[in-house]
Motif scaffolding. Structure first.
Motif, mmCIF file in Angstrom:
data_model
loop_
_atom_site.group_PDB
_atom_site.id
_atom_site.type_symbol
_atom_site.label_atom_id
_atom_site.label_comp_id
_atom_site.label_asym_id
_atom_site.label_seq_id
_atom_site.Cartn_x
_atom_site.Cartn_y
_atom_site.Cartn_z
ATOM 1 N N GLY A 128 51.740 98.625 -72.979
ATOM 2 C CA GLY A 128 52.698 97.737 -73.402
ATOM 3 C C GLY A 128 52.196 96.403 -72.357
ATOM 4 N N ILE A 129 51.831 96.583 -71.146
ATOM 5 C CA ILE A 129 51.371 95.385 -70.189
ATOM 6 C C ILE A 129 50.082 94.658 -70.920
ATOM 7 C CG2 ILE A 129 50.475 94.832 -67.986
ATOM 8 C CD1 ILE A 129 52.187 96.724 -66.756
ATOM 9 N N THR A 130 49.200 95.471 -71.459
ATOM 10 C CA THR A 130 48.027 94.876 -72.131
ATOM 11 C C THR A 130 48.244 94.500 -73.559
ATOM 12 O OG1 THR A 130 46.945 96.956 -72.673
ATOM 13 C CG2 THR A 130 46.501 95.872 -70.257
ATOM 14 N N ILE A 183 39.524 88.028 -75.152
ATOM 15 C CA ILE A 183 40.124 89.121 -74.275
ATOM 16 C C ILE A 183 41.625 89.506 -74.429
ATOM 17 C CG2 ILE A 183 38.423 88.590 -72.375
ATOM 18 C CD1 ILE A 183 40.640 87.000 -71.213
ATOM 19 N N GLY A 184 42.345 88.639 -75.203
ATOM 20 C CA GLY A 184 43.673 89.082 -75.428
ATOM 21 C C GLY A 184 43.990 89.709 -76.721
ATOM 22 N N CYS A 185 42.722 90.397 -77.593
ATOM 23 C CA CYS A 185 42.851 90.989 -78.387
ATOM 24 C C CYS A 185 42.833 92.501 -78.428
ATOM 25 C CB CYS A 185 41.856 90.603 -79.693
ATOM 26 S SG CYS A 185 41.715 91.573 -81.174
ATOM 27 N N HIS A 186 43.866 93.338 -78.144
ATOM 28 C CA HIS A 186 43.935 94.640 -77.915
ATOM 29 C C HIS A 186 42.657 95.178 -76.963
ATOM 30 C CE1 HIS A 186 41.046 95.229 -81.458
ATOM 31 N NE2 HIS A 186 41.847 94.563 -82.017
ATOM 32 N N THR A 187 42.270 94.524 -76.144
ATOM 33 C CA THR A 187 41.213 94.826 -75.316
ATOM 34 C C THR A 187 41.466 95.917 -74.167
ATOM 35 O OG1 THR A 187 41.334 92.908 -73.585
ATOM 36 C CG2 THR A 187 39.972 92.903 -75.769
ATOM 37 N N MET A 188 42.739 95.860 -73.580
ATOM 38 C CA MET A 188 43.253 96.565 -72.602
ATOM 39 C C MET A 188 42.712 95.767 -71.355
ATOM 40 S SD MET A 188 43.870 100.592 -72.797
ATOM 41 C CE MET A 188 45.087 100.818 -73.962
ATOM 42 N N LEU A 189 42.265 94.706 -71.555
ATOM 43 C CA LEU A 189 41.864 93.515 -70.072
ATOM 44 C C LEU A 189 42.765 93.075 -69.419
ATOM 45 C CD1 LEU A 189 38.162 92.891 -71.546
ATOM 46 C CD2 LEU A 189 38.760 94.333 -69.559
ATOM 47 N N TRP A 190 43.673 92.579 -70.637
ATOM 48 C CA TRP A 190 44.566 91.208 -70.084
ATOM 49 C C TRP A 190 46.243 91.868 -69.602
ATOM 50 C CZ3 TRP A 190 42.954 86.838 -68.497
ATOM 51 C CH2 TRP A 190 43.826 85.946 -68.337
ATOM 52 N N ASP A 191 46.279 91.495 -68.827
ATOM 53 C CA ASP A 191 47.892 91.730 -68.336
ATOM 54 C C ASP A 191 48.743 90.372 -68.833
ATOM 55 O OD1 ASP A 191 50.402 91.697 -66.830
ATOM 56 O OD2 ASP A 191 49.651 92.910 -65.421
ATOM 57 N N PHE A 192 49.603 90.654 -70.022
ATOM 58 C CA PHE A 192 50.314 89.607 -70.558
ATOM 59 C C PHE A 192 51.230 89.119 -69.753
ATOM 60 C CE2 PHE A 192 47.580 90.680 -74.304
ATOM 61 C CZ PHE A 192 47.702 89.777 -75.353
ATOM 62 N N PRO A 193 52.113 89.708 -69.056
ATOM 63 C CA PRO A 193 53.126 89.340 -68.400
ATOM 64 C C PRO A 193 52.581 88.451 -67.353
ATOM 65 C CG PRO A 193 53.604 91.538 -68.564
ATOM 66 C CD PRO A 193 52.268 91.375 -69.124
ATOM 67 N N GLN A 194 51.520 88.868 -66.496
ATOM 68 C CA GLN A 194 50.955 88.120 -65.487
ATOM 69 C C GLN A 194 50.086 87.033 -65.867
ATOM 70 O OE1 GLN A 194 51.997 88.623 -62.173
ATOM 71 N NE2 GLN A 194 53.540 90.080 -62.808
ATOM 72 N N GLN A 195 49.660 87.022 -67.078
ATOM 73 C CA GLN A 195 48.723 86.255 -67.509
ATOM 74 C C GLN A 195 47.332 86.037 -66.779
ATOM 75 O OE1 GLN A 195 48.795 83.557 -70.507
ATOM 76 N NE2 GLN A 195 49.654 85.520 -71.102
ATOM 77 N N LYS A 196 46.808 87.185 -66.652
ATOM 78 C CA LYS A 196 45.534 87.483 -65.770
ATOM 79 C C LYS A 196 45.011 88.739 -66.249
ATOM 80 C CE LYS A 196 47.662 89.217 -61.662
ATOM 81 N NZ LYS A 196 47.994 88.979 -60.025
ATOM 82 N N TYR A 197 43.668 88.898 -65.625
ATOM 83 C CA TYR A 197 43.165 90.459 -65.944
ATOM 84 C C TYR A 197 43.897 91.677 -65.116
ATOM 85 C CZ TYR A 197 38.766 88.326 -67.667
ATOM 86 O OH TYR A 197 38.001 87.735 -68.388
ATOM 87 N N HIS A 198 44.110 92.422 -65.954
ATOM 88 C CA HIS A 198 44.935 93.619 -65.443
ATOM 89 C C HIS A 198 44.364 94.025 -64.019
ATOM 90 C CE1 HIS A 198 46.861 97.639 -64.851
ATOM 91 N NE2 HIS A 198 47.654 97.390 -65.738
#
Length: 457
Positions: A128-130, A183-198
């Motif tokens: 969910g986060i990514t 990096i924002g395309c189902h990569t599991m790298l990006w924390d969408f709520p925080q707008q930074k790498y997980h």
């Protein structure tokens, strides 16, 4: 002295698909004035899995750009590219490619996936986060995780991991960068709520392999032989294809992009993905200005192809006979509307129960659109969307379009088309850096489907 005719200012765009590689020159009115395309066979990686021939691809990029720059009737002012996502090119300190371009369909080791989720998904929140359903190697961040633990020497030798669009840009500019649409395309790298790498990306040290993020609408300078131009960092193809619509329409809309998959993109739904949405195959893309685009997927094009083959065999007609079937609203009203829509609903209907192809095909499309309604509704709910645009194969299918308009009586439904939307989107992303003209008003061609002519089905 006669200087000859004025050279036409253009932008050079490369559009790298899994099958077709295309090159375009696009003028300031967004007309395609030159194009070529190529395809070459896949090779295999060290495990025998099919993968892109990255050396052949790089050679094609260089050759195509040379060909473009040699056309003296055009003045290439800028360059950008789009490419499929979830694929990394690994380069060393000298900028050399040191690994195969691993296929995003490459099987991911189950034990390693278990270890990853045991470490980083203890609260079941990571997808969910990514904004990333669990998709194995299609979660490209996990490709780097696999590299670290299964091929440590190769991982150590990697200076930069570049998503494919950014590698194409790197070949032109020599500048290694990362782009938010990749990096924002189902990569599991990006924390969408925080707008930074997980946080797992930093914890594993993977951020050291990812070059700095470069804005999708910015440019850098490139020197190609005697030509100096500006160049973008490249875009993920799904995000690029959305740009002509974002550039043309300000009122909230959703786009159903139809093909093998029918993907509903809602750029006006910014809420985080819920666990239920992830389970129903929703995900998020990132549009080029950094906002999430909630999307749902339905394998409807594939189901249509399968069922029309069966219909053709049963009624002894050509496989594409459905193209001759005209929409009959009276017939549609007599057919069954699924109470619990499912993509495979039609496959449970005995074909012997249909007196002719036309009736059977109308029922098939009613079943598919019922499933489409359910899928699209997942990303439309509680958003201000007033219009739905449909592009791709089903936009040219009158049964699909009429039934979809009937399924969404409260919305305006349009068949839409943009010639080479992905390439045009890549050009539009850097519009202000190369094109002094304002955006044309006819980028998207629309055909409106009224709901008044038929009852809701």
């Amino acid at each position: 002295m006669d200087r000859g005719p004025e050279r036409l200012p253009v932008v050079a765009i490369l559009d790298i698909g899994k099958t077709n590689k295309k090159g375009f020159l696009i003028d300031e009115h967004y007309r395609i004035v030159w194009e070529n395309n190529c395809r070459f066979p896949e090779i295999t990686d060290e495990d025998g899995d099919a993968c892109e021939d990255v050396q052949a691809l790089a050679a094609w990029v260089r050759q195509t750009l040379q060909e473009m720059l040699a056309l003296r009737q055009y003045r290439v002012k800028a360059f950008n590219c789009s490419a499929y996502g979830a694929s990394f090119v690994l380069i060393n300190e000298e900028g050399q490619v040191i690994a195969p371009l691993y296929n995003y369909l490459k099987p991911f080791p189950p034990d390693l996936q278990d270890k990853f989720f045991a470490d980083y998904n203890t609260a079941d929140e990571l997808p969910g986060i990514t904004a990333s359903p669990v998709l194995g190697s299609l979660n490209s961040g996990l490709q780097l995780y696999r590299l670290k633990y299964q091929q440590p020497a190769l991982y150590q030798a990697t200076r930069h991991a570049l998503h494919l669009p950014q590698y194409i840009s790197y070949l032109v500019t020599g500048h290694a960068c990362t782009d938010i649409t990749s990096i924002g395309c189902h990569t599991m790298l990006w924390d969408f709520p925080q707008q930074k790498y997980h946080h797992w990306v930093g914890q594993e040290g993977i951020t050291d392999k990812l070059p700095p993020i470069f804005p999708s609408d910015a440019v850098m300078t490139a020197q190609l032989e005697n030509d100096r131009l500006v160049a973008g960092a490249g875009l993920h193809d799904s995000s690029a294809a959305l740009i002509p619509y974002l550039a043309t329409f300000t009122e909230p809309f959703a786009l159903i992009s139809t093909g093998t998959w029918c993907i509903t993109l809602n750029p006006f739904n910014h809420r985080p993905l819920t666990a239920e949405e992830l389970q129903q195959d929703c995900l998020c893309y990132m549009e080029y200005q950094g906002r999430p685009v909630k999307a749902s997927r339905l394998f409807a094009g594939q189901e249509h192809e399968l069922q029309t083959r069966l219909l053709a065999a049963h009624f002894q007609v050509a496989p594409d006979y459905y193209k001759q079937v005209e929409f009959d609203p009276l017939l549609a009203r007599t057919l069954d509307i699924p109470v619990a829509p499912a993509l495979s609903h039609f496959s449970n209907r005995p074909l012997a129960g249909f007196p002719d192809y036309e009736r059977a095909y109308h029922q098939l499309m009613i079943d598919l659109v019922a499933a489409q309604l359910q899928s699209t509704q997942l990303v439309l709910d509680n958003t201000p969307v007033k219009r739905i645009f449909v592009d791709g194969g089903f936009s040219r299918n009158p049964l699909y379009m009429h039934l979809l308009a009937a399924a969404f009586p409260q919305l305006e439904v349009y068949a839409a088309s943009v010639a080479q939307a992905t390439a045009v989107g890549a050009a539009l992303a850097i519009h202000r850096h190369w094109n002094p003209r304002s955006l044309p008003g006819d980028l998207v061609e629309l055909k409106y489907y009224k709901t008044e002519s038929i009852q809701q089905v």
